[in-house]
Design a protein around this motif. Structure first.
Motif, PDB file in Angstrom:
ATOM      1  N   THR A  45       0.821  -1.214   0.000  1.00 36.99           N
ATOM      2  CA  THR A  45       0.000   0.000   0.000  1.00 36.99           C
ATOM      3  C   THR A  45       0.852   1.260   0.000  1.00 36.99           C
ATOM      4  N   CYS A  46       2.132   1.117  -0.262  1.00 39.49           N
ATOM      5  CA  CYS A  46       3.018   2.265  -0.420  1.00 39.49           C
ATOM      6  C   CYS A  46       4.085   1.859  -1.439  1.00 39.49           C
ATOM      7  N   ALA A  47       4.994   2.712  -1.712  1.00 34.84           N
ATOM      8  CA  ALA A  47       6.050   2.374  -2.672  1.00 34.84           C
ATOM      9  C   ALA A  47       7.420   2.621  -2.051  1.00 34.84           C
ATOM     10  N   THR A  48       7.527   2.409  -0.741  1.00 32.86           N
ATOM     11  CA  THR A  48       8.772   2.748  -0.041  1.00 32.86           C
ATOM     12  C   THR A  48       9.713   1.562   0.138  1.00 32.86           C
ATOM     13  N   CYS A  49       9.454   0.489  -0.594  1.00 33.78           N
ATOM     14  CA  CYS A  49      10.381  -0.651  -0.608  1.00 33.78           C
ATOM     15  C   CYS A  49      10.794  -0.948  -2.047  1.00 33.78           C
ATOM     16  N   HIS A  50      10.690   0.058  -2.888  1.00 34.61           N
ATOM     17  CA  HIS A  50      11.011  -0.037  -4.312  1.00 34.61           C
ATOM     18  C   HIS A  50      12.462  -0.449  -4.517  1.00 34.61           C
ATOM     19  N   VAL A  51      12.685  -1.397  -5.406  1.00 33.34           N
ATOM     20  CA  VAL A  51      14.036  -1.800  -5.803  1.00 33.34           C
ATOM     21  C   VAL A  51      14.058  -2.011  -7.312  1.00 33.34           C
ATOM     22  N   LYS A  79      11.502   2.071 -13.484  1.00 33.56           N
ATOM     23  CA  LYS A  79      12.133   1.508 -14.681  1.00 33.56           C
ATOM     24  C   LYS A  79      11.510   0.150 -14.969  1.00 33.56           C
ATOM     25  N   ALA A  80      11.881  -0.436 -16.089  1.00 38.04           N
ATOM     26  CA  ALA A  80      11.365  -1.757 -16.452  1.00 38.04           C
ATOM     27  C   ALA A  80      11.692  -2.803 -15.385  1.00 38.04           C
ATOM     28  N   GLN A  81      12.804  -2.627 -14.661  1.00 39.46           N
ATOM     29  CA  GLN A  81      13.238  -3.588 -13.639  1.00 39.46           C
ATOM     30  C   GLN A  81      12.667  -3.282 -12.253  1.00 39.46           C
ATOM     31  N   SER A  82      11.807  -2.295 -12.147  1.00 44.09           N
ATOM     32  CA  SER A  82      11.255  -1.896 -10.846  1.00 44.09           C
ATOM     33  C   SER A  82      10.323  -2.958 -10.289  1.00 44.09           C
ATOM     34  N   ARG A  83      10.481  -3.210  -8.998  1.00 37.53           N
ATOM     35  CA  ARG A  83       9.584  -4.084  -8.246  1.00 37.53           C
ATOM     36  C   ARG A  83       9.477  -3.532  -6.841  1.00 37.53           C
ATOM     37  N   LEU A  84       8.388  -3.885  -6.161  1.00 39.17           N
ATOM     38  CA  LEU A  84       8.281  -3.605  -4.740  1.00 39.17           C
ATOM     39  C   LEU A  84       8.830  -4.841  -4.036  1.00 39.17           C
ATOM     40  N   SER A  85       9.824  -4.631  -3.206  1.00 38.93           N
ATOM     41  CA  SER A  85      10.503  -5.777  -2.594  1.00 38.93           C
ATOM     42  C   SER A  85       9.589  -6.561  -1.660  1.00 38.93           C
ATOM     43  N   CYS A  86       8.484  -5.954  -1.209  1.00 38.21           N
ATOM     44  CA  CYS A  86       7.533  -6.680  -0.357  1.00 38.21           C
ATOM     45  C   CYS A  86       6.773  -7.737  -1.143  1.00 38.21           C
ATOM     46  N   GLN A  87       6.839  -7.669  -2.444  1.00 44.25           N
ATOM     47  CA  GLN A  87       6.094  -8.603  -3.285  1.00 44.25           C
ATOM     48  C   GLN A  87       6.973  -9.701  -3.885  1.00 44.25           C
ATOM     49  N   ILE A  88       8.246  -9.707  -3.527  1.00 47.68           N
ATOM     50  CA  ILE A  88       9.157 -10.744  -4.023  1.00 47.68           C
ATOM     51  C   ILE A  88       9.401 -11.739  -2.898  1.00 47.68           C
ATOM     52  N   LYS A  89       8.854 -12.933  -3.037  1.00 44.86           N
ATOM     53  CA  LYS A  89       9.029 -13.989  -2.035  1.00 44.86           C
ATOM     54  C   LYS A  89      10.367 -14.690  -2.251  1.00 44.86           C
ATOM     55  N   VAL A  90      11.077 -14.887  -1.170  1.00 42.92           N
ATOM     56  CA  VAL A  90      12.368 -15.564  -1.214  1.00 42.92           C
ATOM     57  C   VAL A  90      12.147 -17.068  -1.390  1.00 42.92           C
TER      58      VAL A  90
END
Length: 106
Positions: A45-51, A79-90
């Motif tokens: 709900t925010c964009a403060t974990c952008h990587v 950018k094309a490589q932008s993701r929110l790190s909260c949405q990337i499961k390890v």
């Protein structure tokens, strides 16, 4: 443990070990990675974990969901490589993942 490297704006590389099932954002917070703020705590709900996912990893990580794309509208310098790190499961397949921390968060 899965290794994740966070690359800072100045080129400093911070290597971490992540638990499978956690998110890249949780890993960043637990390791005190500068530049990952995570105001919403991983609720997308925010964009403060952008990587930026390193080019070598974009296919393995995959693209954002529709909800994540909507939140990326609030991030700076998307950018094309932008993701929110909260949405990337390890997971095991991400062992060695490299992400770049933007100069500022949304």
């Amino acid at each position: 443990m899965t290794k994740i490297t966070f690359v800072q704006q100045d080129g400093q590389r911070i290597e971490t070990e992540a638990q499978n099932g956690a998110t890249v954002m949780e890993t960043a917070i637990m390791n005190g990675i500068p530049g990952i703020i995570a105001e919403c705590g991983g609720a997308c709900t925010c964009a403060t974990c952008h990587v930026y996912v390193d080019d070598a990893w974009t296919e393995t990580v995959g693209g954002p969901s529709n909800m994540e794309e909507d939140m990326l509208d609030f991030a700076f310098d998307v950018k094309a490589q932008s993701r929110l790190s909260c949405q990337i499961k390890v997971k095991d397949a991400l062992d060695g993942l490299v992400v770049h921390v933007p100069s500022r968060q949304g």
